[in-house]
Design a protein around this motif. Structure first.
Motif, mmCIF file in Angstrom:
data_model
loop_
_atom_site.group_PDB
_atom_site.id
_atom_site.type_symbol
_atom_site.label_atom_id
_atom_site.label_comp_id
_atom_site.label_asym_id
_atom_site.label_seq_id
_atom_site.Cartn_x
_atom_site.Cartn_y
_atom_site.Cartn_z
ATOM 1 N N MET A 72 0.837 -1.205 0.000
ATOM 2 C CA MET A 72 0.000 0.000 0.000
ATOM 3 C C MET A 72 0.873 1.257 0.000
ATOM 4 S SD MET A 72 -2.808 1.010 2.835
ATOM 5 C CE MET A 72 -1.543 1.090 4.077
ATOM 6 N N MET A 73 0.458 2.204 -0.807
ATOM 7 C CA MET A 73 1.244 3.433 -0.865
ATOM 8 C C MET A 73 1.027 4.258 0.411
ATOM 9 S SD MET A 73 0.970 6.487 -3.644
ATOM 10 C CE MET A 73 -0.040 7.518 -2.611
ATOM 11 N N ARG A 74 2.136 4.772 0.940
ATOM 12 C CA ARG A 74 1.992 5.635 2.112
ATOM 13 C C ARG A 74 2.165 7.084 1.695
ATOM 14 N NH1 ARG A 74 1.625 4.892 7.511
ATOM 15 N NH2 ARG A 74 2.536 6.926 7.838
ATOM 16 N N ILE A 75 1.294 7.920 2.168
ATOM 17 C CA ILE A 75 1.421 9.325 1.804
ATOM 18 C C ILE A 75 2.437 9.984 2.726
ATOM 19 C CG2 ILE A 75 -0.828 9.594 0.732
ATOM 20 C CD1 ILE A 75 -1.922 10.586 3.352
ATOM 21 N N ASP A 76 3.089 11.037 2.205
ATOM 22 C CA ASP A 76 4.080 11.697 3.052
ATOM 23 C C ASP A 76 3.488 12.952 3.711
ATOM 24 O OD1 ASP A 76 4.021 13.616 1.105
ATOM 25 O OD2 ASP A 76 6.002 13.181 0.307
ATOM 26 N N CYS A 77 4.281 13.544 4.609
ATOM 27 C CA CYS A 77 3.791 14.682 5.394
ATOM 28 C C CYS A 77 3.355 15.845 4.499
ATOM 29 C CB CYS A 77 4.873 15.160 6.357
ATOM 30 S SG CYS A 77 5.298 13.931 7.604
ATOM 31 N N LYS A 78 4.177 16.121 3.495
ATOM 32 C CA LYS A 78 3.878 17.259 2.624
ATOM 33 C C LYS A 78 2.517 17.100 1.951
ATOM 34 C CE LYS A 78 7.064 20.300 0.462
ATOM 35 N NZ LYS A 78 8.275 20.497 -0.261
ATOM 36 N N HIS A 79 2.228 15.869 1.573
ATOM 37 C CA HIS A 79 0.952 15.556 0.947
ATOM 38 C C HIS A 79 -0.185 15.851 1.932
ATOM 39 C CE1 HIS A 79 -1.414 13.710 -2.167
ATOM 40 N NE2 HIS A 79 -1.998 12.909 -1.293
ATOM 41 N N VAL A 80 0.013 15.467 3.178
ATOM 42 C CA VAL A 80 -1.005 15.717 4.209
ATOM 43 C C VAL A 80 -1.214 17.227 4.384
ATOM 44 C CG1 VAL A 80 -1.566 15.485 6.673
ATOM 45 C CG2 VAL A 80 -0.605 13.543 5.415
ATOM 46 N N TRP A 81 -0.114 17.980 4.416
ATOM 47 C CA TRP A 81 -0.223 19.434 4.633
ATOM 48 C C TRP A 81 -1.081 20.091 3.556
ATOM 49 C CZ3 TRP A 81 5.765 20.180 5.493
ATOM 50 C CH2 TRP A 81 6.107 19.555 6.704
ATOM 51 N N ASN A 82 -0.995 19.546 2.323
ATOM 52 C CA ASN A 82 -1.791 20.122 1.230
ATOM 53 C C ASN A 82 -3.289 19.959 1.432
ATOM 54 O OD1 ASN A 82 0.246 21.180 -0.351
ATOM 55 N ND2 ASN A 82 0.623 19.233 -1.402
ATOM 56 N N TYR A 83 -3.656 19.001 2.280
ATOM 57 C CA TYR A 83 -5.091 18.728 2.448
ATOM 58 C C TYR A 83 -5.624 19.123 3.822
ATOM 59 C CZ TYR A 83 -4.980 16.402 -2.012
ATOM 60 O OH TYR A 83 -4.847 16.161 -3.343
ATOM 61 N N VAL A 84 -4.787 19.822 4.615
ATOM 62 C CA VAL A 84 -5.209 20.166 5.980
ATOM 63 C C VAL A 84 -6.557 20.903 5.988
ATOM 64 C CG1 VAL A 84 -4.681 21.708 7.928
ATOM 65 C CG2 VAL A 84 -2.942 20.139 7.079
ATOM 66 N N SER A 85 -6.657 21.926 5.136
ATOM 67 C CA SER A 85 -7.856 22.753 5.137
ATOM 68 C C SER A 85 -9.082 21.948 4.674
ATOM 69 C CB SER A 85 -7.638 23.956 4.217
ATOM 70 O OG SER A 85 -8.705 24.838 4.320
ATOM 71 N N ALA A 86 -8.921 21.197 3.600
ATOM 72 C CA ALA A 86 -10.026 20.389 3.082
ATOM 73 C C ALA A 86 -10.427 19.320 4.100
ATOM 74 C CB ALA A 86 -9.629 19.736 1.758
ATOM 75 N N TYR A 87 -9.443 18.770 4.794
ATOM 76 C CA TYR A 87 -9.710 17.753 5.810
ATOM 77 C C TYR A 87 -10.552 18.354 6.939
ATOM 78 C CZ TYR A 87 -8.746 14.038 9.247
ATOM 79 O OH TYR A 87 -8.862 13.030 10.174
ATOM 80 N N ILE A 88 -10.168 19.544 7.379
ATOM 81 C CA ILE A 88 -10.911 20.215 8.459
ATOM 82 C C ILE A 88 -12.359 20.473 8.034
ATOM 83 C CG2 ILE A 88 -11.136 22.448 9.679
ATOM 84 C CD1 ILE A 88 -8.083 22.520 9.854
ATOM 85 N N ASP A 89 -12.553 20.838 6.758
ATOM 86 C CA ASP A 89 -13.901 21.134 6.274
ATOM 87 C C ASP A 89 -14.669 19.891 5.835
ATOM 88 O OD1 ASP A 89 -13.612 23.810 6.750
ATOM 89 O OD2 ASP A 89 -12.969 24.318 4.714
ATOM 90 N N GLY A 90 -14.054 18.715 6.014
ATOM 91 C CA GLY A 90 -14.729 17.473 5.615
ATOM 92 C C GLY A 90 -14.884 17.356 4.114
ATOM 93 N N GLU A 91 -13.934 17.932 3.379
ATOM 94 C CA GLU A 91 -14.066 17.939 1.921
ATOM 95 C C GLU A 91 -13.101 16.989 1.212
ATOM 96 O OE1 GLU A 91 -13.801 22.007 0.734
ATOM 97 O OE2 GLU A 91 -15.894 22.410 1.244
ATOM 98 N N VAL A 92 -12.525 16.032 1.956
ATOM 99 C CA VAL A 92 -11.699 15.033 1.273
ATOM 100 C C VAL A 92 -12.526 13.755 1.142
ATOM 101 C CG1 VAL A 92 -9.450 15.951 1.980
ATOM 102 C CG2 VAL A 92 -10.628 14.350 3.471
#
Lengths: 209, 82
Positions: free
Chosen positions: B1-21
Motif C-alpha cells: 500500500m502506498m503511504r502518503i508523506d507529510c507534505k501531501h497531508v499538509w496540502n489537504y489540511v484545510s479540506a480535511y478540516i472542512d470534511g471535503e476530502v
C-alpha cells in the motif's frame, strides 16, 4: 452570523417595494456584520469601513428593485459592498499590489507549516484575555487581501464556498485554494505564539508548564 | 500500500478540516496521523486557529455601529421619498 431566510427576504422586498419602507431595517440587519467586515478587510480603516457600510446599505435600498433573486440576497448585498470598497480604493489610488494578482493564484504553491510535535488545545475561554483577540486580529490583518477576505467570509462569517465565491466574484476552486493558504499562513504565524494561552497541564506535584 | 508523506497531508489540511476530502483520502490521512505526531500537531493547531478566529469575540462591530447605520438609513429613506 444570522442564517439567510430567502422566504422572509423575498416577502420583505416585495412589501418594501410596495411602500412599507420601514421593513428595510429588518431586511438589512442580518447582513450588517458581513458588510462591515468585508469593507474593513478592503479598506483597513474602521471609520472608513463604517462610512462605506452605510453607503452600501443606502445603495442596496435604492437599487432594491433591481434584485432579481437569482442569487442569495446577502451575496448580492456583499457584491455591492465589495464594489463600494473597491471604488473607494480606486479613488484614493491605494489599491495594494497584493490584490492585483487576484486571478493568478490558482496553482498550488509549496507550504511549510509551523512544525510542532504536540499541540495543547487553546480553549475559546482564553479569548477573555484581550491580548489573544488582538493577536488573532493582527494576524488576519497581516494576510494579503485575497486571503484575508476569504477567511473573513468563510471562517468568520461562516458563509459557504458557493456564496463566498459569488460575493467575491471568484471561482469556488479559488475560494478553497485561498482559504487553505490563508489558514496555513495563520497557523504558521500563530501556532508558535499561541502556546502561552493553553491551560497549564496538571502534573503529579501540582501545576507545571 | 502506498503511504502518503507529510507534505501531501499538509496540502489537504484545510479540506480535511472542512470534511471535503473523499473517504479514501481521509482514511489515508487518518492512517498517517496515527503514527505522525508532527502532522497531528499541524492539523490540531490549524483547526484550533480556525475555531479561535471564528469566535464572535474576535471580530466585533464598533460600538453603536448598528444604531448609526439605521439612523442614517432613516434619513436617506426620507430623502428618497421626497
Amino acid at each position: 452570523m444570522t442564517a439567510p431566510n430567502p422566504e422572509f427576504e423575498a416577502d420583505c422586498i416585495r412589501r418594501i417595494l410596495a411602500g412599507e419602507r420601514h421593513l428595510f431595517h429588518a431586511l438589512i440587519s442580518p447582513c450588517e456584520r458581513a458588510i462591515y467586515f468585508m469593507l474593513l478587510s478592503l479598506l483597513r480603516n474602521e471609520a472608513e469601513a463604517e462610512d462605506a457600510a452605510q453607503d452600501t446599505a443606502i445603495k442596496v435600498y435604492l437599487n432594491l428593485k433591481n434584485f432579481r433573486g437569482d442569487s442569495q440576497f446577502r451575496t448580492w448585498v456583499l457584491s455591492i459592498a465589495r464594489n463600494e470598497g473597491l471604488g473607494r480604493l480606486r479613488k484614493a489610488g491605494t489599491r495594494r499590489e497584493d490584490s492585483l494578482d487576484a486571478e493568478t493564484d490558482e496553482q498550488t504553491g509549496d507550504y511549510t507549516p509551523a512544525i510542532l510535535t504536540c499541540w495543547r488545545e487553546v480553549p475559546s475561554e482564553a479569548l477573555e484575555r484581550q491580548e489573544l483577540g488582538a493577536m488573532l486580529r493582527k494576524a488576519i490583518d497581516g494576510l494579503p487581501e485575497i486571503y484575508r477576505n476569504v477567511v473573513l467570509l468563510r471562517d468568520i462569517e461562516e458563509m459557504d464556498v458557493r456564496e463566498t465565491a459569488a460575493a467575491l466574484g471568484i471561482t469556488e476552486g479559488a475560494v478553497k485554494v485561498r482559504l487553505h493558504r490563508a489558514r496555513a499562513l495563520l497557523q504558521r504565524e500563530l501556532a508558535p505564539r499561541l502556546e502561552g494561552f493553553a491551560p497549564k497541564k496538571k502534573g503529579l506535584f501540582g501545576w507545571f508548564k | 500500500m502506498m503511504r502518503i508523506d507529510c507534505k501531501h497531508v499538509w496540502n489537504y489540511v484545510s479540506a480535511y478540516i472542512d470534511g471535503e476530502v473523499d473517504a479514501e483520502l481521509r482514511a489515508e490521512i487518518d492512517r498517517h496521523l496515527e503514527t505522525c505526531e508532527i502532522c497531528s500537531a499541524v492539523l490540531d493547531s490549524t483547526r484550533n486557529v480556525v475555531v479561535l478566529v471564528a469566535d464572535g469575540r474576535v471580530f466585533e462591530l464598533p460600538t453603536g455601529f448598528s444604531k448609526r447605520l439605521h439612523a442614517r438609513l432613516d434619513r436617506e429613506m426620507e430623502l428618497a421619498r421626497s
